[in-house]
Design a protein around this motif. Structure first.
Motif, PDB file in Angstrom:
ATOM      1  N   SER A  82       0.861  -1.183   0.000  1.00 14.44           N
ATOM      2  CA  SER A  82       0.000   0.000   0.000  1.00 14.44           C
ATOM      3  C   SER A  82       0.895   1.230   0.000  1.00 14.44           C
ATOM      4  O   SER A  82       1.526   1.535   1.014  1.00 14.44           O
ATOM      5  CB  SER A  82      -0.895   0.004   1.238  1.00 14.44           C
ATOM      6  OG  SER A  82      -1.692   1.182   1.288  1.00 14.44           O
ATOM      7  N   PRO A  83       1.009   1.941  -1.113  1.00 17.34           N
ATOM      8  CA  PRO A  83       1.982   3.040  -1.212  1.00 17.34           C
ATOM      9  C   PRO A  83       1.578   4.249  -0.375  1.00 17.34           C
ATOM     10  O   PRO A  83       0.397   4.484  -0.126  1.00 17.34           O
ATOM     11  CB  PRO A  83       1.978   3.387  -2.701  1.00 17.34           C
ATOM     12  CG  PRO A  83       0.622   2.978  -3.171  1.00 17.34           C
ATOM     13  CD  PRO A  83       0.271   1.756  -2.380  1.00 17.34           C
ATOM     14  N   PRO A  84       2.567   5.032   0.048  1.00 11.90           N
ATOM     15  CA  PRO A  84       2.266   6.258   0.787  1.00 11.90           C
ATOM     16  C   PRO A  84       1.900   7.382  -0.166  1.00 11.90           C
ATOM     17  O   PRO A  84       2.169   7.301  -1.371  1.00 11.90           O
ATOM     18  CB  PRO A  84       3.589   6.568   1.486  1.00 11.90           C
ATOM     19  CG  PRO A  84       4.617   6.096   0.483  1.00 11.90           C
ATOM     20  CD  PRO A  84       4.019   4.851  -0.134  1.00 11.90           C
ATOM     21  N   HIS A  85       1.289   8.413   0.364  1.00 13.41           N
ATOM     22  CA  HIS A  85       1.140   9.654  -0.378  1.00 13.41           C
ATOM     23  C   HIS A  85       2.337  10.540  -0.048  1.00 13.41           C
ATOM     24  O   HIS A  85       2.897  10.452   1.048  1.00 13.41           O
ATOM     25  CB  HIS A  85      -0.165  10.370  -0.014  1.00 13.41           C
ATOM     26  CG  HIS A  85      -1.353   9.840  -0.749  1.00 13.41           C
ATOM     27  ND1 HIS A  85      -1.887   8.591  -0.487  1.00 13.41           N
ATOM     28  CD2 HIS A  85      -2.112  10.378  -1.739  1.00 13.41           C
ATOM     29  CE1 HIS A  85      -2.927   8.389  -1.296  1.00 13.41           C
ATOM     30  NE2 HIS A  85      -3.075   9.452  -2.063  1.00 13.41           N
ATOM     31  N   LEU A  86       2.721  11.365  -0.993  1.00 11.90           N
ATOM     32  CA  LEU A  86       3.808  12.312  -0.776  1.00 11.90           C
ATOM     33  C   LEU A  86       3.244  13.718  -0.844  1.00 11.90           C
ATOM     34  O   LEU A  86       2.568  14.083  -1.814  1.00 11.90           O
ATOM     35  CB  LEU A  86       4.906  12.109  -1.816  1.00 11.90           C
ATOM     36  CG  LEU A  86       6.206  12.890  -1.604  1.00 11.90           C
ATOM     37  CD1 LEU A  86       7.406  12.122  -2.163  1.00 11.90           C
ATOM     38  CD2 LEU A  86       6.147  14.277  -2.261  1.00 11.90           C
TER      39      LEU A  86
END
Length: 289
Positions: free
Chosen positions: A105-109
């Protein structure tokens, strides 16, 4: 570093120009100048927001603040670069997680200017550099930091910037794997010296994870050009605790290290870069760092 034309991530929040809310949201107790200095030094590179440290030191908890408004990401070269590097991290860690039967689950930047509220880590400020907030699973970056890094430490280049981003995403991976949570829980029952030592192992593992990212992305995209690795290693060396303390206070206090020495940061980044193996990044069982 070669990156033009590759996929760009959509997991970007651009808050630049949208205001950043109030200052530090610190609950309970009072905080002196000495404590503020400690928090700023301790989180100058690749750490959490200093407001989190200040809040904990003052007996409070991270402030809950409203999120600043987000805008569609700009389309300048610098923003395109950040979006591309984030996309590289998504591709690499999705592949690694899938190979181990898990889902990434990728992070937001979050791109911001000056300061910005976070979802559980106080107020982020550009002076502390990029940081990861585990509470909202977001990486926060004021892009002026990269220019400051060039001016203060004489290290730069796009691959160096990518290493910085990959390190913060490494903290996100630790969060997903439950590693950072276990370390945080353990630190509550440790002496200050041992708690700092645990933090060092956590940070060095994030450096190693950044190396793993670089290995796999280069295998897939051939992004590394001549001089890139040297610049990243120079950056890792420049931001060791010993180098930072020597520059800021003129002396080195090993018991206060929270990120690792210059040699250790270089060593663990190189281990990830040379092996591409997450298993080789187990700093917590390493006898020597």
């Amino acid at each position: 570093m070669r990156w033009e034309g590759d996929r760009q991530s959509d997991n970007i929040e651009d808050r630049r120009g949208g205001g950043g809310g109030g200052g530090f949201g610190i609950g309970g107790g009072t905080v002196g100048i000495g404590t503020i200095v400690v928090a700023l030094i301790g989180s100058w590179f690749f750490g959490v927001s200093p407001s989190t440290i200040l809040s904990l030191l003052s007996g409070g908890s991270p402030a809950q603040v409203q999120q600043a408004p987000a805008h569609p990401p700009a389309n300048d070269r610098e923003t395109q670069f950040v979006r591309t590097v984030l996309g590289y991290t998504e591709d690499t860690w999705t592949q690694i997680f899938r190979a181990n039967g898990a889902t990434y689950s990728p992070p937001h930047l979050v791109l911001y200017s000056g300061r910005t509220p976070t979802g559980g880590c106080g107020t982020g400020q550009s002076a502390v550099g990029p940081f990861y907030c585990p509470a909202d699973r977001k990486v926060y970056i004021d892009l002026t930091f990269f220019r400051m890094m060039q001016q203060r430490f004489k290290v730069g280049g796009e691959f160096t910037q990518a290493y910085v981003i990959a390190h913060e995403v490494g903290h996100h991976v630790q969060n997903l794997l439950g590693i950072s949570g276990k370390v945080d829980s353990a630190r509550q029952h440790l002496s200050e010296r041992d708690a700092n030592a645990a933090s060092v192992r956590l940070e060095l593992q994030a450096d190693c994870f950044a190396g793993v990212w670089a290995y796999h992305t280069n295998q897939a995209k051939q992004i590394i050009e001549q001089g890139d690795i040297e610049s990243a290693l120079n950056a890792a060396s420049a931001i060791g605790d010993d180098a930072l303390q020597r520059q800021s206070r003129g002396e080195v206090v090993p018991d206060s290290f929270t990120h690792g020495t210059s040699a250790q940061r270089v060593r663990w980044f190189k281990r990830g870069l040379e092996t591409g193996s997450v298993e080789q990044c187990n700093t917590f069982e390493a006898r020597a760092l």
